[in-house]
Design an enzyme around this catalytic site. Structure first.
Site, short mmCIF file in Angstrom:
data_model
loop_
_atom_site.label_atom_id
_atom_site.label_comp_id
_atom_site.label_asym_id
_atom_site.label_seq_id
_atom_site.Cartn_x
_atom_site.Cartn_y
_atom_site.Cartn_z
N ASP A 1 14.95 10.55 -15.29
CA ASP A 1 13.78 10.33 -14.32
C ASP A 1 13.25 8.75 -14.38
OD1 ASP A 1 14.57 12.72 -13.30
OD2 ASP A 1 12.99 13.63 -14.42
N TYR B 1 16.47 14.49 -27.61
CA TYR B 1 15.13 13.80 -26.79
C TYR B 1 14.18 13.44 -27.86
CZ TYR B 1 17.14 14.00 -21.98
OH TYR B 1 18.04 14.01 -21.01
#
Length: 256
Positions: A54, A114
């Protein structure tokens, strides 16, 4: 026509961009990659990433593939050098190699890692702006670790996933497995590393938001566990952490 396929490992600072996925504005990582490649070979049609990131989210090792006509004479190293001369400094090709035409950056991915960074000091240093979430309220370290451990294993993460808002983008299956959720602390910096077989839209940010709220005493550990195990229809984690501290660290493939 025969084609040649290349696999790229891409690093980027997400702050200037509107995410990975191509947008009408043209200000996405995918748009810049495609523009650079077409300057080199106009017949490049698309870049397929391992998944979307994003706006504001960073990457150390996003993976993508693209195709060129079979008569192209450039090898992987030549593409690396050529693309990096045409990309902004906030996007860099870290590795490039020719692969089988059967390789697919998204469908062959078997897992991802992540990392999320929080800064807990009273003043956020300017060089961390956009790279860490500045959390001013005191965090209980033991509660943070306990909350993070709740998410290890196979769970239905429906309460820790958001709706992208575009048709066909919301999976029916929200079950994922997290192999590790590892918080680490050094002075004013807390990092949480999450390794799993797949991640839903905003899943990491909603997990981090929930864990942080729990460590601040704003939600009980039992309530966070209930959200994970028995959420009511449409119920969500109490907070989505901002994109600033999130970075895609690695994408796993069976052949490295």
């Amino acid at each position: 026509m025969q084609t040649r396929r290349y696999r790229l490992t891409i690093a980027y600072d997400g702050r200037p961009f509107e995410g990975w996925q191509s947008q009408p504005s043209g200000n996405t990582v995918q748009d810049y990659l495609l523009g650079a490649a077409r300057e080199i070979h106009p017949e490049v049609s698309t870049f397929q990433g391992s998944g979307r990131t994003d706006a504001g989210v960073h990457a150390e090792a996003q993976v993508a593939h693209f195709d060129v006509p079979g008569d192209s004479t450039m090898d992987g190293d030549a593409w690396l050098r050529a693309l990096n001369t045409k990309l902004p400094r906030t996007i860099r090709i870290m590795n490039s190699l020719e692969v089988s035409s059967e390789f697919h950056a998204q469908f062959d991915a078997e897992g991802k890692t992540y990392r999320y960074e929080l800064f807990t000091g009273p003043v956020l240093p300017p060089l961390r702006a956009g790279l860490a979430w500045h959390v001013r309220r005191e965090l209980d370290w033991e509660r943070l670790v306990q909350a993070a451990n709740l998410f290890v294993g196979e769970h239905d993460f429906a309460a820790f996933a958001a709706n992208r808002g575009d048709p066909g983008s919301n999976p029916d299956n929200t079950i994922r497995t997290l192999f590790e959720v590892v918080p680490e602390r050094q002075a004013d910096v807390i990092t949480v590393t999450l390794h799993g077989n797949g991640f839903l839209y905003k899943m990491v940010r909603l997990i981090i938001g929930g864990v942080t709220k729990c460590a601040q005493g704003a939600i009980e550990l039992s309530e966070l566990k209930r959200l994970l195990d028995r959420p009511k229809n449409g119920e969500k984690s109490p907070l989505a952490a901002p994109p600033d501290g999130l970075c895609l660290v690695r994408v796993d493939y069976s052949e490295g």
